[in-house]
Design a protein around this motif. Structure first.
Motif, mmCIF file in Angstrom:
data_model
loop_
_atom_site.group_PDB
_atom_site.id
_atom_site.type_symbol
_atom_site.label_atom_id
_atom_site.label_comp_id
_atom_site.label_asym_id
_atom_site.label_seq_id
_atom_site.Cartn_x
_atom_site.Cartn_y
_atom_site.Cartn_z
ATOM 1 N N ALA A 101 -1.460 3.969 -5.353
ATOM 2 C CA ALA A 101 -0.012 4.122 -5.459
ATOM 3 C C ALA A 101 0.456 3.953 -6.898
ATOM 4 C CB ALA A 101 0.686 3.109 -4.551
ATOM 5 N N ILE A 102 -0.097 2.988 -7.600
ATOM 6 C CA ILE A 102 0.291 2.744 -8.992
ATOM 7 C C ILE A 102 -0.091 3.928 -9.872
ATOM 8 C CG2 ILE A 102 -0.191 1.293 -11.012
ATOM 9 C CD1 ILE A 102 -0.585 -1.033 -8.943
ATOM 10 N N ALA A 103 -1.230 4.546 -9.585
ATOM 11 C CA ALA A 103 -1.684 5.689 -10.390
ATOM 12 C C ALA A 103 -0.688 6.845 -10.328
ATOM 13 C CB ALA A 103 -3.053 6.149 -9.909
ATOM 14 N N LYS A 104 0.069 6.923 -9.229
ATOM 15 C CA LYS A 104 1.055 7.992 -9.089
ATOM 16 C C LYS A 104 2.364 7.663 -9.809
ATOM 17 C CE LYS A 104 -0.742 9.373 -4.568
ATOM 18 N NZ LYS A 104 -0.454 9.474 -3.108
ATOM 19 N N ARG A 105 2.511 6.421 -10.234
ATOM 20 C CA ARG A 105 3.720 6.012 -10.953
ATOM 21 C C ARG A 105 3.310 5.096 -12.109
ATOM 22 N NH1 ARG A 105 8.347 8.460 -11.917
ATOM 23 N NH2 ARG A 105 9.903 6.981 -12.690
ATOM 24 N N PRO A 106 2.744 5.674 -13.189
ATOM 25 C CA PRO A 106 2.227 4.865 -14.296
ATOM 26 C C PRO A 106 3.285 4.034 -15.013
ATOM 27 C CG PRO A 106 2.250 7.208 -14.861
ATOM 28 C CD PRO A 106 2.526 7.116 -13.397
ATOM 29 N N GLN A 107 4.574 4.327 -14.784
ATOM 30 C CA GLN A 107 5.639 3.523 -15.394
ATOM 31 C C GLN A 107 5.840 2.185 -14.666
ATOM 32 O OE1 GLN A 107 5.870 6.661 -14.233
ATOM 33 N NE2 GLN A 107 7.354 7.903 -15.375
ATOM 34 N N ALA A 108 5.128 1.981 -13.571
ATOM 35 C CA ALA A 108 5.339 0.786 -12.756
ATOM 36 C C ALA A 108 4.768 -0.465 -13.425
ATOM 37 C CB ALA A 108 4.701 0.967 -11.383
ATOM 38 N N VAL A 109 5.452 -1.587 -13.194
ATOM 39 C CA VAL A 109 4.945 -2.889 -13.626
ATOM 40 C C VAL A 109 4.839 -3.856 -12.448
ATOM 41 C CG1 VAL A 109 5.760 -2.686 -16.004
ATOM 42 C CG2 VAL A 109 7.286 -3.651 -14.252
ATOM 43 N N LEU A 110 5.354 -3.445 -11.289
ATOM 44 C CA LEU A 110 5.288 -4.252 -10.078
ATOM 45 C C LEU A 110 4.900 -3.369 -8.904
ATOM 46 C CD1 LEU A 110 8.573 -6.312 -10.551
ATOM 47 C CD2 LEU A 110 6.308 -7.345 -10.305
ATOM 48 N N CYS A 111 4.148 -3.947 -7.962
ATOM 49 C CA CYS A 111 3.762 -3.227 -6.748
ATOM 50 C C CYS A 111 3.804 -4.206 -5.589
ATOM 51 C CB CYS A 111 2.356 -2.639 -6.902
ATOM 52 S SG CYS A 111 1.770 -1.729 -5.448
ATOM 53 N N SER A 112 4.429 -3.803 -4.490
ATOM 54 C CA SER A 112 4.560 -4.698 -3.339
ATOM 55 C C SER A 112 4.187 -3.971 -2.058
ATOM 56 C CB SER A 112 5.999 -5.225 -3.232
ATOM 57 O OG SER A 112 6.125 -6.176 -2.195
ATOM 58 N N CYS A 113 3.511 -4.672 -1.153
ATOM 59 C CA CYS A 113 3.115 -4.096 0.137
ATOM 60 C C CYS A 113 3.750 -4.902 1.264
ATOM 61 C CB CYS A 113 1.594 -4.094 0.271
ATOM 62 S SG CYS A 113 0.856 -5.745 0.400
ATOM 63 N N GLN A 114 3.478 -4.512 2.487
ATOM 64 C CA GLN A 114 3.939 -5.260 3.655
ATOM 65 C C GLN A 114 2.907 -6.330 4.032
ATOM 66 O OE1 GLN A 114 6.931 -4.883 4.659
ATOM 67 N NE2 GLN A 114 7.394 -2.959 3.617
ATOM 68 N N ALA A 115 3.368 -7.352 4.740
ATOM 69 C CA ALA A 115 2.483 -8.461 5.097
ATOM 70 C C ALA A 115 2.612 -8.823 6.572
ATOM 71 C CB ALA A 115 2.786 -9.685 4.240
#
Length: 328
Positions: A101-115
């Motif tokens: 997912a991060i590779a598709k948005r290289p401008q990202a600095v945060l990534c969150s999933c469900q738990a």
């Protein structure tokens, strides 16, 4: 991109084993760092038995959760950091799905999933609510703080979140003054100054809810005070694009006081509830926001207050034009 999983621990060896095993079982190659806050329960011997499969960072004295996480990040070599408390654990494909997912948005600095929330025996209690119609979506940097203020940007606890190491360092790391009482949320607020946020609707993490959890040691009054502090910090960072639609800060404070007073009532602490609610109980605006929050738990509030646009099978969330407060 290289990921490092940084596991913070202190005298919880039985739980730590589960966390470490989940990190070592990842389907995507990554570094595993254990940051030990000077445990004396056999943690050092256990990590030593794993050889070079795990990087071991040990404090010489007990420094607290926040400082231990900071030390673990300093020892890590990954471009991205996945923090993990010792009582939580990851699905085997957590790092793989986050990396894609991060590779598709290289401008990202945060990534969150469900738990998935589990009890101390690993049985499922509940699940976090899906936050968008797509498998993954992103929130542009200029919309993040407004979304966090209005509680429609769904960042989670450390087990759900990963962050870019460089942005974390620029932000100053975790604040030891907060130490396990919203030190994570405060960090997301500051990291979000440096890029976009990516969200996944996959359940890739397991959070343990049990009496020994760090958050159990704080009083409701302390948690209210910290909630107000975090909102104040977010308020200052909201983009100029959203300043015209900001609610008054005192109304946000009023909403928080009413929210925590309701929590107090549920815990059968009427005197605490009354003290928290005064004088917010006389504010119609504060009650309005509380009503919105209660209603939103029964519906998908994201669909009502955030516009959506499909871009290459990704969902871009644009912050709402109208104020909306809802507990996520």
């Amino acid at each position: 991109m290289k990921f490092s999983i940084v596991i913070t621990t202190y005298n919880r060896l039985p739980l730590l084993r589960r966390a470490v095993e989940s990190a070592l079982a990842q389907t995507w190659p990554c570094e595993v760092v254990v940051a030990d806050d000077c445990s004396d329960d056999g943690t050092q011997e256990y990590i030593s038995s794993l050889g070079d499969r795990v990087v071991y960072q040990r404090n010489s004295v007990n420094l607290g959760h926040s400082a231990t996480l900071n030390a673990g990040v300093s020892a890590a070599r990954g471009q991205w950091i996945k923090p993990l408390d010792d009582d939580d654990y990851l699905a085997p494909n957590c790092i793989e799905e986050m990396s894609r997912a991060i590779a598709k948005r290289p401008q990202a600095v945060l990534c969150s999933c469900q738990a998935i929330q589990v009890d101390d025996s690993g049985s499922e209690i509940t699940r976090t609510q899906s936050s968008g119609p797509g498998k993954s979506f992103y929130v542009p940097q200029e919309d993040i703080h407004y979304g966090m203020l209005m509680e429609v940007v769904p960042f989670g606890t450390p087990v759900q979140v990963a962050f870019q190491r460089d942005a974390f360092i620029k932000s100053g790391g975790w604040d030891s003054a907060l130490d396990t009482n919203c030190d994570d949320i405060d960090s997301w607020v500051r990291i979000a100054q440096y890029g976009d946020a990516v969200f996944l609707n996959d359940y890739l993490a397991y959070r343990t809810l049990w009496p020994g959890g760090y958050n159990k040691k704080f009083s409701l009054e302390k948690r209210l005070d910290t909630s107000i502090l975090i909102k104040d910090r977010i308020y200052k960072l909201v983009s100029e694009n959203h300043r015209s639609s900001l609610p008054a800060l005192e109304d946000i404070h009023g909403y928080l006081k009413l929210h925590w007073s309701v929590v107090s009532l549920k815990q059968r602490k009427p005197a605490t509830a009354l003290a928290m609610a005064y004088p917010a109980m006389f504010s119609l605006t504060a009650w309005k926001y509380l009503a919105i929050a209660v209603f939103s738990r029964k519906v998908n509030h994201k669909a009502h207050c955030i516009r959506q646009e499909v871009i290459e099978q990704e969902m871009v969330l644009i912050a709402p034009k109208a104020p909306a407060l809802a507990k996520c």
